[in-house]
Write an enzyme that holds these catalytic residues in place. Structure first.
Site, PDB file in Angstrom:
ATOM      1  CB  SER A  66      -0.911   0.009   1.224  1.00 54.54           C
ATOM      2  OG  SER A  66      -1.662   1.197   1.271  1.00 54.54           O
ATOM      3  CG  HIS A 122      -3.949  -1.229  -2.187  1.00 59.37           C
ATOM      4  ND1 HIS A 122      -5.043  -1.887  -2.729  1.00 59.37           N
ATOM      5  CD2 HIS A 122      -4.442  -0.432  -1.208  1.00 59.37           C
ATOM      6  CE1 HIS A 122      -6.132  -1.514  -2.086  1.00 59.37           C
ATOM      7  NE2 HIS A 122      -5.804  -0.621  -1.163  1.00 59.37           N
ATOM      8  CG  ASP A 133      -5.667   2.689   0.485  1.00 53.83           C
ATOM      9  OD1 ASP A 133      -6.575   1.956   0.054  1.00 53.83           O
ATOM     10  OD2 ASP A 133      -4.761   2.288   1.230  1.00 53.83           O
ATOM     11  CG  MET A 174      -8.523   7.647   1.841  1.00 55.14           C
ATOM     12  SD  MET A 174      -7.861   7.487   3.516  1.00 55.14           S
ATOM     13  CE  MET A 174      -6.983   5.917   3.367  1.00 55.14           C
ATOM     14  CG  HIS A 210      -9.611   0.899  -1.633  1.00 56.36           C
ATOM     15  ND1 HIS A 210      -9.217   0.587  -0.351  1.00 56.36           N
ATOM     16  CD2 HIS A 210     -10.958   1.070  -1.564  1.00 56.36           C
ATOM     17  CE1 HIS A 210     -10.262   0.576   0.450  1.00 56.36           C
ATOM     18  NE2 HIS A 210     -11.337   0.873  -0.259  1.00 56.36           N
ATOM     19  CG  MET A 265     -11.626   4.062   0.958  1.00 59.02           C
ATOM     20  SD  MET A 265     -10.465   3.848   2.333  1.00 59.02           S
ATOM     21  CE  MET A 265      -8.949   3.629   1.399  1.00 59.02           C
ATOM     22  CG  MET A 278     -12.636  -1.941   3.740  1.00 60.78           C
ATOM     23  SD  MET A 278     -10.964  -1.551   3.117  1.00 60.78           S
ATOM     24  CE  MET A 278     -10.256  -0.688   4.536  1.00 60.78           C
ATOM     25  N   GLY A 307      -4.058   4.307   7.820  1.00 57.44           N
ATOM     26  CA  GLY A 307      -3.193   3.144   7.861  1.00 57.44           C
ATOM     27  C   GLY A 307      -2.787   2.835   9.298  1.00 57.44           C
ATOM     28  CG  ASP A 329      -6.655  -2.289   2.436  1.00 59.41           C
ATOM     29  OD1 ASP A 329      -5.664  -2.235   3.193  1.00 59.41           O
ATOM     30  OD2 ASP A 329      -7.042  -1.318   1.751  1.00 59.41           O
ATOM     31  N   GLY A 365       0.651  -2.444   4.234  1.00 60.64           N
ATOM     32  CA  GLY A 365       1.260  -1.116   4.198  1.00 60.64           C
ATOM     33  C   GLY A 365       2.373  -0.970   5.201  1.00 60.64           C
TER      34      GLY A 365
END
Length: 220
Positions: free
Chosen positions: A8, A33, A35, A37, A66, A68, A137, A144, A175, A197
């Site tokens: 991650s 990966h 993330d 957000m 991913h 979010m 999740m 993280g 994850d 991560g």
């Protein structure tokens, strides 16, 4: 099926991002990966299209993005343009999941569905046969370094049964709080992709840690 490891990027040192991307290129990792957000769906903000494009410019492995974020449908084309190869959206953010999944796949990306820890995996029963992967999740999304939620193991088993009942070939991704102490248990439960991560980037030699993840999860 070989268990895939997806470091991650959220846990990487962004002052050394190019160096750490090249490390992953040269490691036994399978995916990057990322993330994303927005500070609304989750209480944190990460990075956007420009960073993804820069990562894509030197990444030699697929980008697993991913989302979010609220109203992800607005940005699916943009994430494709930025370089996403896998794109996952939260069940909780999409009122028309079938349409969203179809759109992601029509754009040429693998389509993933994400479900938060408090929602039963059974909510996805009617759509698992069209998704390419399901992301469970194992922490509450947004930050993280959180502690792994033990109930995740049972949720993987339930999801595996749902996939079988619906003749789905979707992969199961996990994850949150994944480390060397639980990686094999997750793989044995039915996970196909493990996102890690802090448990990779906080170690003295991340490349060796990735190799250890591969060894633990894929040994007979």
């Amino acid at each position: 099926m070989e268990i895939l490891i997806a470091p991650s990027i959220l846990s990487a040192d962004f002052l050394k991002l190019g160096e750490q991307i090249r490390m992953i290129n040269n490691s036994r990792a399978d995916l990057f990966h990322l993330d994303i957000m927005d500070g609304r769906f989750v209480p944190n903000i990460t990075f956007g299209f420009n960073i993804i494009k820069q990562i894509k410019s030197i990444a030699e492995k697929p980008l697993d993005v991913h989302l979010m974020i609220e109203d992800p449908d607005r940005y699916l084309q943009d994430f494709k343009n930025a370089g996403a190869d896998y794109l996952s959206v939260h069940y909780e953010t999409c009122p028309h999941l079938h349409r969203t999944v179809d759109y992601i796949k029509n754009l040429g990306m693998k389509a993933g569905l994400v479900i938060n820890p408090h929602n039963p995996v059974e909510l996805l029963s009617d759509i698992v046969n069209v998704a390419d992967y399901i992301l469970i999740m194992s922490v509450n999304p947004g930050f993280g370094g959180q502690k792994f939620i033990e109930q995740t193991i049972n949720r993987i088993g339930k999801l595996k049964n749902i996939l079988s009942e619906n003749n789905s070939t979707a992969m199961i991704e996990v994850d949150g709080g994944v480390d060397l102490s639980n990686a094999r248990q997750l793989a044995d439960a039915g996970a196909n992709i493990l996102v890690a991560g802090n448990s990779i980037f906080s170690t003295r030699n991340p490349s060796e840690t990735i190799a250890e993840f591969k060894r633990i999860t894929n040994e007979q």
